[in-house]
Design a protein around this motif. Structure first.
Motif, short mmCIF file in Angstrom:
data_model
loop_
_atom_site.label_atom_id
_atom_site.label_comp_id
_atom_site.label_asym_id
_atom_site.label_seq_id
_atom_site.Cartn_x
_atom_site.Cartn_y
_atom_site.Cartn_z
N PHE A 1 0.86 -1.18 0.00
CA PHE A 1 0.00 0.00 0.00
C PHE A 1 0.90 1.23 0.00
O PHE A 1 2.08 1.16 0.35
CB PHE A 1 -0.91 0.02 1.24
N TYR A 2 0.34 2.32 -0.38
CA TYR A 2 1.00 3.63 -0.21
C TYR A 2 -0.05 4.73 -0.23
O TYR A 2 -0.33 5.34 0.79
CB TYR A 2 2.07 3.87 -1.28
N SER A 3 -0.67 4.92 -1.42
CA SER A 3 -1.67 5.98 -1.54
C SER A 3 -2.93 5.61 -0.75
O SER A 3 -3.30 4.43 -0.70
CB SER A 3 -2.01 6.15 -3.02
N TYR B 1 12.78 4.19 5.34
CA TYR B 1 12.72 3.77 6.76
C TYR B 1 11.35 3.19 7.06
O TYR B 1 11.21 2.00 7.36
CB TYR B 1 13.04 4.94 7.70
N TRP B 2 10.30 4.02 6.91
CA TRP B 2 8.94 3.51 7.18
C TRP B 2 8.48 2.64 6.01
O TRP B 2 7.65 1.74 6.19
CB TRP B 2 7.98 4.67 7.41
N GLY B 3 8.99 2.90 4.84
CA GLY B 3 8.60 2.14 3.66
C GLY B 3 9.73 1.24 3.17
O GLY B 3 10.76 1.09 3.82
N SER C 1 -2.39 3.56 5.39
CA SER C 1 -1.51 4.73 5.40
C SER C 1 -1.85 5.64 6.58
O SER C 1 -3.03 5.82 6.94
CB SER C 1 -1.71 5.52 4.09
N ASN C 2 -0.83 6.26 7.15
CA ASN C 2 -1.09 7.23 8.22
C ASN C 2 -1.80 8.47 7.71
O ASN C 2 -2.28 9.28 8.49
CB ASN C 2 0.23 7.62 8.89
N PHE C 3 -1.83 8.61 6.38
CA PHE C 3 -2.48 9.77 5.79
C PHE C 3 -3.99 9.55 5.65
O PHE C 3 -4.72 10.47 5.30
CB PHE C 3 -1.87 10.10 4.42
N ILE D 1 3.49 -4.23 3.32
CA ILE D 1 4.62 -3.38 2.89
C ILE D 1 4.13 -1.99 2.48
O ILE D 1 3.25 -1.86 1.63
CB ILE D 1 5.34 -4.04 1.69
N GLU D 2 4.72 -0.98 3.09
CA GLU D 2 4.50 0.38 2.57
C GLU D 2 5.48 0.54 1.41
O GLU D 2 6.70 0.64 1.60
CB GLU D 2 4.74 1.48 3.62
N HIS D 3 4.93 0.52 0.20
CA HIS D 3 5.75 0.43 -1.01
C HIS D 3 5.94 1.82 -1.61
O HIS D 3 5.02 2.38 -2.21
CB HIS D 3 5.03 -0.49 -2.00
N PHE E 1 1.81 11.37 14.99
CA PHE E 1 3.22 11.01 14.86
C PHE E 1 4.09 12.26 14.68
O PHE E 1 5.10 12.42 15.36
CB PHE E 1 3.41 10.05 13.67
N GLN E 2 3.66 13.14 13.78
CA GLN E 2 4.49 14.33 13.51
C GLN E 2 4.52 15.28 14.71
O GLN E 2 5.56 15.84 15.03
CB GLN E 2 3.97 15.06 12.26
N ALA E 3 3.37 15.42 15.42
CA ALA E 3 3.33 16.33 16.58
C ALA E 3 4.26 15.84 17.68
O ALA E 3 4.89 16.66 18.39
CB ALA E 3 1.90 16.44 17.10
N MET F 1 9.46 -0.21 8.22
CA MET F 1 9.06 -0.24 9.64
C MET F 1 7.54 -0.09 9.81
O MET F 1 6.96 -0.69 10.72
CB MET F 1 9.78 0.87 10.42
N LEU F 2 6.90 0.74 8.98
CA LEU F 2 5.44 0.87 9.14
C LEU F 2 4.76 -0.45 8.84
O LEU F 2 3.86 -0.88 9.59
CB LEU F 2 4.88 1.99 8.26
N GLY F 3 5.19 -1.13 7.78
CA GLY F 3 4.61 -2.44 7.46
C GLY F 3 4.81 -3.42 8.61
O GLY F 3 3.89 -4.16 8.98
N PRO G 1 -2.99 15.76 6.33
CA PRO G 1 -1.85 15.00 6.83
C PRO G 1 -0.55 15.40 6.15
O PRO G 1 0.52 15.40 6.77
CB PRO G 1 -2.21 13.54 6.53
N MET G 2 -0.63 15.80 4.89
CA MET G 2 0.59 16.23 4.18
C MET G 2 1.14 17.51 4.82
O MET G 2 2.35 17.64 5.03
CB MET G 2 0.26 16.45 2.70
N GLU G 3 0.22 18.42 5.20
CA GLU G 3 0.66 19.65 5.88
C GLU G 3 1.27 19.31 7.24
O GLU G 3 2.28 19.88 7.66
CB GLU G 3 -0.53 20.61 6.03
N1 LIG Z 1 2.88 10.19 1.61
C1 LIG Z 1 4.15 10.07 2.09
N2 LIG Z 1 5.10 10.86 1.58
C2 LIG Z 1 6.36 10.75 2.03
O1 LIG Z 1 7.31 11.55 1.52
C3 LIG Z 1 6.68 9.79 3.03
N3 LIG Z 1 7.96 9.71 3.52
C4 LIG Z 1 5.64 8.97 3.51
N4 LIG Z 1 5.86 8.03 4.48
C5 LIG Z 1 5.24 8.27 5.74
O2 LIG Z 1 5.82 9.42 6.33
C6 LIG Z 1 5.66 9.33 7.74
C7 LIG Z 1 6.95 9.49 8.48
O3 LIG Z 1 7.59 10.60 8.05
P1 LIG Z 1 9.00 11.12 8.58
O4 LIG Z 1 9.89 11.06 7.39
O5 LIG Z 1 9.47 10.24 9.68
O6 LIG Z 1 8.71 12.50 9.00
C8 LIG Z 1 5.10 7.96 8.02
O7 LIG Z 1 3.70 8.07 8.20
C9 LIG Z 1 5.43 7.19 6.77
O8 LIG Z 1 4.52 6.12 6.60
N5 LIG Z 1 4.39 9.13 3.03
#
Ligand SMILES: Nc1nc(O)c(N)c(N[C@@H]2O[C@H](COP(=O)(O)O)[C@@H](O)[C@H]2O)n1
Length: 146
Positions: free
Chosen positions: A7-9, A120-122, A18-20, A112-114, A39-41, A132-134, A59-61
């Motif tokens: 997964f990714y999108s 790292y997370w993917g 996805s965390n998004f 797998i976060e592809h 996570f970001q906060a 790591m997220l997967g 989530p992107m912001e």
């Molecule tokens: N949509 C998206 N865009 C990116 O550029 C990404 N790196 C990811 N992965 C997700 O980003 C989060 C962690 O980000 P940090 O680099 O540690 O700030 C985490 O939710 C990953 O799954 N996704």
């Protein structure tokens, strides 16, 4: 039987992983618009830096604000970040019955976060990343099965 799920999108079949994905989570009495917001906060100690991330409209912001190195990163962030992600993912999948079912429906599949955007997370796009997220999603699935 599917044995690997990628997964990714958020629009992918398993994009809810996805965390998004837009699932607000509650942690310690506070609501975060997505697990990405949480996570970001948590990268920051200062309440005002945390709040700046929390109020992000998308989530992107939130990710952009969390990656802003003008803010002061927690000193021990590298050592705690996996556990913060575990907490965010468990909150999300335990607070939504439909998400819990979706995760449990993956059986014993590898998840797998592809993406080449994240090694790292993917999986880094070519499988060389840590994913790591997967791995945390699989761990969470096993905890929810128990
Ligand atoms: N949509 C998206 N865009 C990116 O550029 C990404 N790196 C990811 N992965 C997700 O980003 C989060 C962690 O980000 P940090 O680099 O540690 O700030 C985490 O939710 C990953 O799954 N996704």
């Amino acid at each position: 039987m599917i044995d690997v799920i990628k997964f990714y999108s958020v629009n992918d079949d398993f994009g809810a992983f996805s965390n998004f994905a837009r699932y607000p989570i509650k942690i310690k009495g506070k609501t975060y618009s997505t697990s990405e917001h949480y996570f970001q906060a948590m990268k920051f100690e200062s309440a005002s830096d945390q709040n700046d991330v929390i109020k992000a409209k998308t989530p992107m912001e939130a990710a952009r604000k969390g990656r802003d190195r003008k803010k002061k990163l927690r000193r021990n962030w590298e050592s705690i970040k996996d556990n913060v992600m575990r907490e965010a993912v468990m909150a999300k999948f335990s607070q939504y019955a439909d998400l819990k079912s979706l995760l449990l429906s993956t059986g014993n599949a590898q998840i797998i976060e592809h993406t080449e955007n994240d090694a790292y997370w993917g999986d880094g796009g070519d499988g060389s990343g840590k994913n790591m997220l997967g791995k945390i999603l699989v761990e969470t699935r096993e905890r929810l099965k128990a």
